[in-house]
Scaffold this active site. Structure first.
Site, PDB file in Angstrom:
ATOM      1  N   SER A 146       0.853  -1.192   0.000  1.00 51.66           N
ATOM      2  CA  SER A 146       0.000   0.000   0.000  1.00 51.66           C
ATOM      3  C   SER A 146       0.884   1.235   0.000  1.00 51.66           C
ATOM      4  CB  SER A 146      -0.862  -0.023   1.261  1.00 51.66           C
ATOM      5  OG  SER A 146      -1.316   1.273   1.619  1.00 51.66           O
ATOM      6  N   TYR A 159      -3.419  -0.785   9.884  1.00 50.80           N
ATOM      7  CA  TYR A 159      -3.286  -1.067   8.448  1.00 50.80           C
ATOM      8  C   TYR A 159      -1.908  -0.610   7.973  1.00 50.80           C
ATOM      9  CZ  TYR A 159      -4.635  -0.979   3.464  1.00 50.80           C
ATOM     10  OH  TYR A 159      -4.715  -1.181   2.101  1.00 50.80           O
TER      11      TYR A 159
HETATM   12  C1  GCO Z   1      -7.209   4.692   3.557  1.00 52.66           C
HETATM   13  C2  GCO Z   1      -7.267   3.788   2.346  1.00 52.66           C
HETATM   14  C3  GCO Z   1      -5.855   3.410   1.993  1.00 52.66           C
HETATM   15  C4  GCO Z   1      -5.784   3.010   0.548  1.00 52.66           C
HETATM   16  C5  GCO Z   1      -4.544   2.287   0.159  1.00 52.66           C
HETATM   17  C6  GCO Z   1      -3.538   3.256  -0.333  1.00 52.66           C
HETATM   18  O1  GCO Z   1      -8.079   4.583   4.426  1.00 52.66           O
HETATM   19  O2  GCO Z   1      -6.291   5.529   3.559  1.00 52.66           O
HETATM   20  O3  GCO Z   1      -8.047   2.650   2.558  1.00 52.66           O
HETATM   21  O4  GCO Z   1      -5.458   2.437   2.898  1.00 52.66           O
HETATM   22  O5  GCO Z   1      -6.828   2.162   0.201  1.00 52.66           O
HETATM   23  O6  GCO Z   1      -4.055   1.495   1.138  1.00 52.66           O
HETATM   24  O7  GCO Z   1      -2.420   2.547  -0.812  1.00 52.66           O
END
Ligand code: GCO
Length: 255
Positions: A146, A159
């Site tokens: 990501s 995340y």
């Molecule tokens: C968020 C998004 C991100 C993107 C992705 C970017 O809440 O910022 O979900 O996580 O989807 O990961 O690369």
């Protein structure tokens, strides 16, 4: 240039979390390049619908329903592959979840859930795949990172940490498996138009921020990952190891 360079004919690809979103798009791209595809998801209805649609398009598709965070289910799935003679040549560790909440409001259990789904699962499934790839001295592992593999954003701490871990897990896999003929790499999608991001797309402020912050001035489309995933799954990347390729409209390249 040989057209075989990007051909996946004769290869089987397992894509986790592939009944929808980025995983579905990548699965379709790998199938179009000649691979037999094993679709994965935890919802049988969605999984079967995706498999049927891909079969109707002429692709060879298997279904493997398991929760990527359930180690016993993962091990059992690979044992079924063994029993059925299904050799996983290409693994795309795509499955993941998002949970947007400030850390001071985040329960430890919520933290653990995201880390398990987005990082630990990639290790477990990667380990099970590599156990079978090593004796064959060939294999492709493609982990999905990501933008948050490089930069943090408020309210998505677990995340971000998991995706940062994905970048380093990819390098750890390279450290141990490259000499065994396995290439482990990652793809870092930018802000893509997916169900997971729909709330962000629908938020006018966030939508404007993405379009302003991204040099390409737009969100990415899931199918725009296909070229990179086919490259990393094909003989064209046999000397590429431990890399993460960002498909992000230039967001990470420009302040
Ligand atoms: C968020 C998004 C991100 C993107 C992705 C970017 O809440 O910022 O979900 O996580 O989807 O990961 O690369």
């Amino acid at each position: 240039m040989s057209t075989k360079l990007f051909s996946l004919a004769g290869r089987t690809a397992l894509v986790t979390g592939s009944s929808r979103g980025l995983g579905r798009a990548m699965a379709e791209g790998l199938a179009a390049a000649g691979a037999t595809v094993v679709l994965n998801g935890s919802d049988q209805g969605r999984l079967s619908a995706a498999a049927e649609a891909m079969r109707a398009a002429g692709h060879t598709v298997h279904e493997a329903r398991f929760d990527v965070t359930d180690e016993a289910a993962v091990v059992a799935a690979f044992e079924r592959f063994d029993a059925e003679g299904v050799e996983i040549d290409i693994l795309v560790n795509n499955a993941g979840i998002q949970l947007r909440k400030p850390m001071v409001e985040l329960a430890t259990a919520e933290w653990r859930t995201v880390i398990e789904a987005n990082l630990t699962s990639a290790f477990v499934i990667g380990r099970e795949a590599a156990k079978r790839m090593i004796p064959r001295r060939r294999g492709k592992v493609i982990n999905i990172g990501s933008l948050t593999s490089e930069l943090a954003r408020a309210t998505v701490a677990p995340y971000t940490v998991a995706k940062g871990g994905i970048k380093m897990l990819t390098r750890a896999m390279t450290a141990e498996w490259a000499e065994k003929g396995i290439q482990a790499n990652a793809i870092g999608p930018g802000y893509m138009l997916t169900d997971m991001n729909q709330a962000l797309v629908d938020n006018p402020t966030f939508d404007a921020w993405v379009k302003g912050r991204t040099p390409s001035r737009r969100w990415g489309k899931p199918e725009e990952l296909i070229g990179t995933v086919v490259f990393l799954a094909s003989p064209a990347s046999d000397y590429v190891n431990g890399q993460i390729i960002y498909v992000d409209g230039g967001m990470l390249a420009v302040l």
